[in-house]
Design an enzyme around this catalytic site. Structure first.
Site, PDB file in Angstrom:
ATOM      1  N   ASP A  28       8.136  -5.801  -9.200  1.00 44.79           N
ATOM      2  CA  ASP A  28       8.490  -6.358 -10.506  1.00 44.79           C
ATOM      3  C   ASP A  28       7.599  -7.549 -10.827  1.00 44.79           C
ATOM      4  O   ASP A  28       6.649  -7.846 -10.110  1.00 44.79           O
ATOM      5  CB  ASP A  28       9.972  -6.752 -10.542  1.00 44.79           C
ATOM      6  N   GLY A  43     -16.821   0.820   1.157  1.00 46.18           N
ATOM      7  CA  GLY A  43     -15.682   0.817   0.236  1.00 46.18           C
ATOM      8  C   GLY A  43     -14.466   1.511   0.812  1.00 46.18           C
ATOM      9  O   GLY A  43     -14.118   1.313   1.986  1.00 46.18           O
ATOM     10  N   ASP A  69       3.445 -12.816   7.425  1.00 47.28           N
ATOM     11  CA  ASP A  69       3.803 -12.845   8.836  1.00 47.28           C
ATOM     12  C   ASP A  69       2.888 -13.756   9.648  1.00 47.28           C
ATOM     13  O   ASP A  69       3.300 -14.309  10.666  1.00 47.28           O
ATOM     14  CB  ASP A  69       3.727 -11.441   9.444  1.00 47.28           C
ATOM     15  N   HIS A  75      -7.819  -4.186   1.843  1.00 45.11           N
ATOM     16  CA  HIS A  75      -8.749  -4.742   2.826  1.00 45.11           C
ATOM     17  C   HIS A  75      -9.823  -3.720   3.223  1.00 45.11           C
ATOM     18  O   HIS A  75     -10.961  -4.113   3.499  1.00 45.11           O
ATOM     19  CB  HIS A  75      -7.976  -5.201   4.059  1.00 45.11           C
ATOM     20  N   THR A  86      12.400 -11.227  -5.034  1.00 44.41           N
ATOM     21  CA  THR A  86      12.822  -9.821  -4.993  1.00 44.41           C
ATOM     22  C   THR A  86      11.772  -8.986  -4.261  1.00 44.41           C
ATOM     23  O   THR A  86      11.133  -8.115  -4.855  1.00 44.41           O
ATOM     24  CB  THR A  86      13.015  -9.274  -6.423  1.00 44.41           C
TER      25      THR A  86
END
Length: 360
Positions: free
Chosen positions: A219, A85, A200, A71, A214
């Site tokens: 992964d 940036g 959230d 962000h 997971t």
């Protein structure tokens, strides 16, 4: 003679590679460094791990650190006019930038990182990108990201609207990323971050809802499970930017759903499904690019040696229990979806990610 010369050069190169690089003992520390200028970052690492990341846990704080890195850095345009940036403006000008709707919840990691940077005399841009690299290293299967230090503090605010929203169309998201200098393939690589992500603020009644089964492991499961047919609505009902999920306890972003099925991005999405090595390679390259947006790398110091080496993830990609190959909505026209083993046992509900232990 040419062959003898070549053999001589190879022999010399072998000796050089076999010779360990000299390391410098860092003052008041158990660490040593190849570049003495990086010693102070070991002190930051110890503080970060102990007091923000709960002794190196791949949890809510790790996801938040990776989120703030994106962000902050994506406030940038190759044409100018959209911020500096990866410069820490999201912390330095938090009164403005944290009020943007897309940055909802980032204050929970911004404040601990501000305190950490101030305590160690580091710029906010550096502390953000450093914490993201460490966060990924704390997750089994994670990539070992590079870290360059020396970003000056931000001098301008990033405007609202630089962070893509989950309810944006694929065309809108690709255009925003292209404006910041990223290809569709690089965008999908960056979304490997969703493998440790949890929501959230999309539905505040069910905080900590993960995006794959997971969430504590970096992964490829998110690239598999987003393609599963949808059956579940978490919480009291679908919220803006959310679509039905494939498993109880998961949340699926509208943007992930559409990117995984769009002809411009579907094949890159699928290419990561059973190839963790490729995912990590592409994610590492995209994050290296993201972390220096707006910076002149000539004036930065490579302190990648400070970033810990992640633990391996020994669990190969799989289909969740109760799912089958026929449940995959394969969207890459060029290549069939790979065959994957099915997790044994009955289909289970995925537990939410616990709240941040640091209180951030």
């Amino acid at each position: 003679m040419a062959f003898k010369s070549l053999a001589f050069l190879v022999a010399i190169a072998s000796v050089v590679l076999a010779t360990p690089m000299r390391r410098t003992a860092c003052p008041n520390s158990k660490h040593t460094a190849i570049n003495a200028a990086c010693c102070s970052w070991f002190d930051v690492l110890d503080d970060l791990q102990a007091n923000v990341f709960d002794d190196g846990d791949c949890g809510e704080d790790a996801h938040s650190a990776l989120r703030i890195a994106f962000h902050d850095a994506i406030g940038f345009s190759t044409k100018g006019g959209k911020g500096g940036g990866a410069d820490g403006s999201i912390i330095r000008f938090s009164d403005t930038e944290l009020a943007f709707a897309a940055n909802n919840g980032i204050d929970e990691i911004a404040e601990p990182l501000r305190d950490l940077a101030d305590a160690h005399g580091k710029s906010y841009g550096d502390i953000i990108q450093f914490s993201a690299a460490v966060a990924v290293s704390d997750c089994p299967g994670g990539a070992r990201l590079s870290f360059l230090s020396g970003r000056p503090n931000a001098t301008i605010r990033a405007p609202d609207g630089t962070v893509p929203d989950p309810f944006d169309s694929v065309t809108t998201i690709l255009a925003r990323m292209a404006d910041a200098g990223f290809s569709p393939d690089e965008l999908i690589a960056l979304l490997a971050s969703h493998s440790i992500a949890a929501a959230d603020k999309i539905d505040v009644t069910i905080p900590g809802t993960p995006f794959d089964s997971t969430p504590g492991t970096f992964d490829t499961q998110v690239f598999i499970e987003v393609l599963l047919n949808a059956i579940h609505i978490p919480g009291a009902g679908l919220q803006q930017g959310e679509v039905k999920a494939p498993l109880a306890g998961l949340m699926r972003l509208q943007s992930d759903f559409e990117l995984s099925r769009d002809s411009r991005t579907a094949c890159t999405w699928q290419s990561f499904a059973n190839n963790p090595k490729l995912m990590n390679q592409k994610f590492t390259a995209a994050m290296a690019k993201l972390s220096v947006l707006g910076q002149n790398v000539k004036f930065l110091t490579d302190c990648s040696e400070v970033i810990p080496t992640p633990k391996a993830n020994k669990v190969p990609p799989f289909l969740p229990a109760g799912k089958h190959q026929s449940d995959i909505d394969a969207s890459c026209a060029a290549t069939p979806f790979p065959s994957l083993p099915i997790q044994p046992g009955p289909q289970q509900s995925i537990a939410p990610v616990p709240p941040a232990a640091s209180g951030s």
